[in-house]
Design a protein around this motif. Structure first.
Motif, PDB file in Angstrom:
ATOM      1  N   LEU A 123      39.849  22.438  75.220  1.00  0.00           N
ATOM      2  CA  LEU A 123      40.360  23.599  76.149  1.00  0.00           C
ATOM      3  C   LEU A 123      39.061  25.051  75.672  1.00  0.00           C
ATOM      4  O   LEU A 123      39.074  25.035  74.190  1.00  0.00           O
ATOM      5  N   PRO A 124      38.811  25.674  76.613  1.00  0.00           N
ATOM      6  CA  PRO A 124      38.219  26.742  75.524  1.00  0.00           C
ATOM      7  C   PRO A 124      39.094  28.187  74.944  1.00  0.00           C
ATOM      8  O   PRO A 124      40.263  28.436  75.127  1.00  0.00           O
ATOM      9  N   ASN A 125      38.013  28.926  74.286  1.00  0.00           N
ATOM     10  CA  ASN A 125      39.107  29.676  73.100  1.00  0.00           C
ATOM     11  C   ASN A 125      40.005  31.083  73.968  1.00  0.00           C
ATOM     12  O   ASN A 125      41.071  31.267  73.955  1.00  0.00           O
ATOM     13  N   VAL A 130      45.721  32.346  74.195  1.00  0.00           N
ATOM     14  CA  VAL A 130      46.725  32.938  74.861  1.00  0.00           C
ATOM     15  C   VAL A 130      48.417  32.465  74.694  1.00  0.00           C
ATOM     16  O   VAL A 130      49.254  32.686  74.786  1.00  0.00           O
ATOM     17  N   LEU A 131      48.193  31.220  74.356  1.00  0.00           N
ATOM     18  CA  LEU A 131      49.037  30.003  73.889  1.00  0.00           C
ATOM     19  C   LEU A 131      50.557  30.175  72.885  1.00  0.00           C
ATOM     20  O   LEU A 131      49.246  30.428  71.664  1.00  0.00           O
ATOM     21  N   GLY A 151      53.349  33.750  69.123  1.00  0.00           N
ATOM     22  CA  GLY A 151      54.128  34.027  70.597  1.00  0.00           C
ATOM     23  C   GLY A 151      52.794  33.613  71.949  1.00  0.00           C
ATOM     24  O   GLY A 151      51.632  34.196  71.507  1.00  0.00           O
ATOM     25  N   TRP A 152      53.172  34.220  73.113  1.00  0.00           N
ATOM     26  CA  TRP A 152      52.625  33.864  74.361  1.00  0.00           C
ATOM     27  C   TRP A 152      51.600  35.193  73.790  1.00  0.00           C
ATOM     28  O   TRP A 152      52.321  36.480  73.297  1.00  0.00           O
ATOM     29  N   GLY A 153      50.784  35.038  74.996  1.00  0.00           N
ATOM     30  CA  GLY A 153      50.083  36.310  75.667  1.00  0.00           C
ATOM     31  C   GLY A 153      48.915  36.822  73.828  1.00  0.00           C
ATOM     32  O   GLY A 153      48.277  36.391  73.319  1.00  0.00           O
TER      33      GLY A 153
END
Length: 267
Positions: A123-125, A130-131, A151-153
């Motif tokens: 997976l790319p940075n 954002v995960l 958290g997300w985002g």
């Protein structure tokens, strides 16, 4: 584990990743030759070649470091919370994994992703940043000392818990004002401002204080005492130094900040 063993393991992992990359290069070449699609061949294999070359160089560098570092002499049993100076080394991993060493090269703890999966290598940075993530702080016996939830985002809200899963604080980044500097606030378990954060985004050097001005910890790269340099061969090894006045809750919060600042880094 100690820093000497760390260099050996890093060299081994680097060699394995390098072999995998070059093997994928060979299979990709064979595929393109057999399917007569040579026009796309070089753009496809270049990433594998580059990755293989980088990890092969890392293998030779860390193999030499392993041979150069003297045998580590343990200094006895000391509580994780009593160690004042900690040197941080990134272990090759698909997500954040930081080993924590005493200046004599002895491993005392680890800050790592609790949900580390092999596919995270792919997976790319831009996606992993954002995960949501869950990190754990462990001692040298792999006992959980604290945990952190990111958290997300892009808001980068990090909740901090002790070993009993009791919430002790939250770091909230002011992302609108964090283009050049990392800006935010750590709030305590009653949601009151605890530590102001305003540091350079390059993460070369910074200090953490509470709102009363009490110094809690400092972080720096690029300098270390000569004696330490005989054991830690990477000149930019980060050094995290705690004040003698820093208590356990404050230390847990600082490690939470480290997880928040560095969670987007692949090792």
């Amino acid at each position: 584990m100690d820093i000497k063993e760390y260099y050996r393991k890093t060299a081994r992992i680097s060699f394995i990743v390098s072999c995998i990359s070059f093997t994928l290069t060979i299979f990709t070449l064979i595929y393109f030759i057999l399917t007569d699609l040579q026009r796309d061949m070089f753009s496809t294999i270049i990433p594998f070649v580059c990755m293989g070359s980088v990890y092969l160089a890392s293998f030779f560098i860390n193999q030499k470091r392993y041979k150069d570092v003297p045998a580590i002499i343990k200094s006895g049993n000391v509580s994780f919370w009593e160690v004042q100076d900690l040197l941080m080394a990134h272990m090759p991993a698909p997500t954040l994994r930081i080993l924590l060493f005493k200046p004599n090269g002895e491993l005392v703890g680890e800050l790592r992703d609790q949900n580390m999966k092999w596919y995270m290598w792919l997976l790319p940075n831009q996606l992993t940043v954002v995960l949501p993530k869950k990190y754990g702080l462990y001692d040298s016996n792999n006992q959980l000392l604290a945990s952190y939830s990111v958290g997300w985002g892009i808001t980068n809200k990090t909740k901090m818990f002790d070993e009993t899963n009791t919430w002790i604080g939250t770091y909230e980044e002011d992302w609108k004002n964090s283009m050049i500097k990392i800006t935010g606030t750590v709030k305590n378990h009653v949601d009151e401002p605890w530590m102001p954060i305003q540091i350079s985004g390059f993460l070369q050097q910074f200090s953490i204080k509470d709102f009363d001005g009490k110094r809690i910890a400092s972080f720096q790269k690029g300098w270390m005492p000569l004696q330490w340099g005989k054991i830690f061969k990477e000149i930019n090894t980060p050094i995290l130094t705690f004040s003698e006045l820093a208590d356990k809750r404050e230390r847990i919060a600082v490690f939470g900040l480290c997880a928040s600042f560095m969670h987007h880094n692949k090792n």
